[in-house]
Design an enzyme around this catalytic site. Structure first.
Site, PDB file in Angstrom:
ATOM      1  N   LYS A  40       0.843  -1.206   0.000  1.00  0.00           N
ATOM      2  CA  LYS A  40       0.000   0.000   0.000  1.00  0.00           C
ATOM      3  C   LYS A  40       0.875   1.251   0.000  1.00  0.00           C
ATOM      4  O   LYS A  40       1.763   1.402   0.843  1.00  0.00           O
ATOM      5  CB  LYS A  40      -0.902   0.013   1.245  1.00  0.00           C
ATOM      6  CG  LYS A  40      -1.825   1.224   1.308  1.00  0.00           C
ATOM      7  CD  LYS A  40      -2.802   1.115   2.454  1.00  0.00           C
ATOM      8  CE  LYS A  40      -2.301   1.708   3.745  1.00  0.00           C
ATOM      9  NZ  LYS A  40      -2.243   3.170   3.773  1.00  0.00           N
ATOM     10  N   ASP A  67      -3.636   4.362  -1.565  1.00  0.00           N
ATOM     11  CA  ASP A  67      -4.518   4.811  -0.470  1.00  0.00           C
ATOM     12  C   ASP A  67      -4.538   6.341  -0.425  1.00  0.00           C
ATOM     13  O   ASP A  67      -3.906   6.959   0.430  1.00  0.00           O
ATOM     14  CB  ASP A  67      -3.993   4.218   0.844  1.00  0.00           C
ATOM     15  CG  ASP A  67      -4.958   4.425   2.000  1.00  0.00           C
ATOM     16  OD1 ASP A  67      -6.130   4.764   1.755  1.00  0.00           O
ATOM     17  OD2 ASP A  67      -4.527   4.239   3.153  1.00  0.00           O
ATOM     18  N   LYS A  69      -7.377   8.220  -0.217  1.00  0.00           N
ATOM     19  CA  LYS A  69      -8.514   8.682   0.597  1.00  0.00           C
ATOM     20  C   LYS A  69      -9.119   9.973   0.032  1.00  0.00           C
ATOM     21  O   LYS A  69      -9.209  11.010   0.698  1.00  0.00           O
ATOM     22  CB  LYS A  69      -8.092   8.887   2.043  1.00  0.00           C
ATOM     23  CG  LYS A  69      -7.694   7.589   2.744  1.00  0.00           C
ATOM     24  CD  LYS A  69      -7.647   7.756   4.242  1.00  0.00           C
ATOM     25  CE  LYS A  69      -7.363   6.466   4.961  1.00  0.00           C
ATOM     26  NZ  LYS A  69      -6.000   5.961   4.782  1.00  0.00           N
ATOM     27  N   ASP A  72     -13.865  14.991  -2.116  1.00  0.00           N
ATOM     28  CA  ASP A  72     -14.022  16.311  -2.732  1.00  0.00           C
ATOM     29  C   ASP A  72     -15.360  16.310  -3.464  1.00  0.00           C
ATOM     30  O   ASP A  72     -16.124  15.342  -3.343  1.00  0.00           O
ATOM     31  CB  ASP A  72     -12.837  16.578  -3.694  1.00  0.00           C
ATOM     32  CG  ASP A  72     -12.512  18.063  -3.823  1.00  0.00           C
ATOM     33  OD1 ASP A  72     -13.464  18.858  -3.975  1.00  0.00           O
ATOM     34  OD2 ASP A  72     -11.325  18.419  -3.787  1.00  0.00           O
ATOM     35  N   THR A 123     -10.124   4.273  11.544  1.00  0.00           N
ATOM     36  CA  THR A 123      -9.889   3.464  12.744  1.00  0.00           C
ATOM     37  C   THR A 123      -9.262   4.283  13.880  1.00  0.00           C
ATOM     38  O   THR A 123      -9.089   3.788  14.979  1.00  0.00           O
ATOM     39  CB  THR A 123      -8.994   2.249  12.415  1.00  0.00           C
ATOM     40  OG1 THR A 123      -7.917   2.687  11.581  1.00  0.00           O
ATOM     41  CG2 THR A 123      -9.771   1.184  11.696  1.00  0.00           C
ATOM     42  N   ARG A 216       2.859   0.184  10.967  1.00  0.00           N
ATOM     43  CA  ARG A 216       3.931   0.254  11.958  1.00  0.00           C
ATOM     44  C   ARG A 216       4.378  -1.079  12.551  1.00  0.00           C
ATOM     45  O   ARG A 216       5.581  -1.264  12.763  1.00  0.00           O
ATOM     46  CB  ARG A 216       3.542   1.260  13.061  1.00  0.00           C
ATOM     47  CG  ARG A 216       3.629   2.689  12.561  1.00  0.00           C
ATOM     48  CD  ARG A 216       2.864   3.673  13.411  1.00  0.00           C
ATOM     49  NE  ARG A 216       1.425   3.550  13.196  1.00  0.00           N
ATOM     50  CZ  ARG A 216       0.531   4.410  13.678  1.00  0.00           C
ATOM     51  NH1 ARG A 216       0.925   5.431  14.413  1.00  0.00           N
ATOM     52  NH2 ARG A 216      -0.741   4.250  13.418  1.00  0.00           N
TER      53      ARG A 216
HETATM   54  O1  C5P Z   1       0.758   1.770  11.296  1.00  0.00           O
HETATM   55  P1  C5P Z   1      -0.608   1.201  11.170  1.00  0.00           P
HETATM   56  O2  C5P Z   1      -0.659  -0.308  11.109  1.00  0.00           O
HETATM   57  O3  C5P Z   1      -1.586   1.786  12.155  1.00  0.00           O
HETATM   58  O4  C5P Z   1      -1.010   1.682   9.695  1.00  0.00           O
HETATM   59  C1  C5P Z   1      -2.243   1.866   9.300  1.00  0.00           C
HETATM   60  C2  C5P Z   1      -2.212   2.182   7.848  1.00  0.00           C
HETATM   61  O5  C5P Z   1      -3.536   2.000   7.391  1.00  0.00           O
HETATM   62  C3  C5P Z   1      -1.848   3.630   7.511  1.00  0.00           C
HETATM   63  O6  C5P Z   1      -1.138   3.592   6.284  1.00  0.00           O
HETATM   64  C4  C5P Z   1      -3.172   4.324   7.370  1.00  0.00           C
HETATM   65  O7  C5P Z   1      -3.164   5.340   6.411  1.00  0.00           O
HETATM   66  C5  C5P Z   1      -4.063   3.177   6.880  1.00  0.00           C
HETATM   67  N1  C5P Z   1      -5.485   3.317   7.194  1.00  0.00           N
HETATM   68  C6  C5P Z   1      -6.002   3.400   8.462  1.00  0.00           C
HETATM   69  N2  C5P Z   1      -7.352   3.557   8.673  1.00  0.00           N
HETATM   70  C7  C5P Z   1      -8.170   3.613   7.661  1.00  0.00           C
HETATM   71  C8  C5P Z   1      -7.652   3.499   6.362  1.00  0.00           C
HETATM   72  C9  C5P Z   1      -6.297   3.337   6.170  1.00  0.00           C
HETATM   73  O8  C5P Z   1      -5.272   3.313   9.440  1.00  0.00           O
HETATM   74  N3  C5P Z   1      -9.464   3.712   7.876  1.00  0.00           N
END
Ligand code: C5P
Length: 242
Positions: A40, A67, A69, A72, A123, A216
């Site tokens: 991603k 991604d 997002k 607009d 989330t 992460r």
């Molecule tokens: O580091 P972590 O596992 O929290 O990464 C979450 C990844 O998922 C990030 O790249 C973030 O942009 C993406 N994401 C998210 N929540 C969403 C959609 C995408 O955390 N609803």
């Protein structure tokens, strides 16, 4: 409820390449040792490096999730989807809160490739954040309402937390469900950072996620390739149990 789509475990774990530039991307891809099958690229890397980052990832093979997002007016989103479609990604995200017409135009502009995924409720948000915006529904009810609008608009998949999978599947069993906010069940310290509605990989798969997105916990692991392999094993075990 198990996910209705049959997808190999390695492809179900999408690795978020949340790094600032090409040099760190190259280093991170090297540390992943070519193991992931689905990557991603998010806003940070795309804004910094654009299609150069896409090319570097594509050299490694594997599928691509863009991604961005988008959120607009319908015309701007439709034109941006058309521009992004040249990149030949598998998935591209838009915010479902952009409304029916924006979602419909996004799906129409993509014409099936990339698959448009609707982000339902980030989330990183909790019910109290919805209250602050004047939304009186629970997070699950908000996801269900936005999922209905998205499904009606022809959007083939959604991003939600593990906790709202049932609500989304009630709307349509065919929607592809992508779940971020994944944290390790054991081993390396479970730090949530800004994520609030979290789950383990096994919980997400058992609830019926088609894919999980992990940032992460892989990027910051001492051995990212090993952290990825452990997640794939967790997904395989959960799929066998489901
Ligand atoms: O580091 P972590 O596992 O929290 O990464 C979450 C990844 O998922 C990030 O790249 C973030 O942009 C993406 N994401 C998210 N929540 C969403 C959609 C995408 O955390 N609803």
């Amino acid at each position: 409820m198990t996910a209705p789509h049959k997808i190999p475990a390695r492809e179900r774990v999408i690795v978020a390449l949340d790094v600032p530039d090409l040099a760190s991307l190259d280093a991170f891809l090297g540390r992943l040792e070519g193991q992931p099958a689905f990557y991603k690229i998010g806003l940070e890397l795309f804004v910094a490096e654009g299609e150069r980052a896409v090319e570097l990832v594509k050299k490694r093979g594997g599928r691509l999730f863009l991604d961005l997002k988008l959120h607009d007016i319908p015309e701007t989103v439709a034109r941006t989807v058309t521009a992004a479609a040249r990149i030949d990604a598998d998935f591209l995200t838009v915010h479902t809160s952009g409304g029916y017409e924006m979602l419909r135009r996004a799906a129409e502009a993509a014409a099936g490739r990339p698959k448009i995924l609707g982000v339902t409720v980030l989330t990183s948000l909790l019910e109290e954040d919805l209250r602050a915006e004047g939304i009186e529904l629970s997070v699950a009810e908000t996801v269900r309402a936005r999922a209905r609008v998205a499904a009606r608009a022809g959007i083939p998949g959604l991003v939600c937390s593990s906790h709202e999978i049932d609500a989304a599947r009630e709307v349509s069993r065919d929607l592809l469900l992508i779940v971020p906010g994944i944290r390790p069940s054991s081993g390396e310290a479970a730090t949530n950072g800004d994520q609030k509605r979290v789950s383990t990989a096994a919980q997400a798969i058992t609830h019926g996620a088609d894919h999980i997105v992990v940032g992460r916990p892989i990027r910051d692991a001492a051995d990212p390739a090993r952290a990825f392999a452990a997640l794939v094993a967790e997904v395989e075990a959960a799929t066998a149990r489901a």
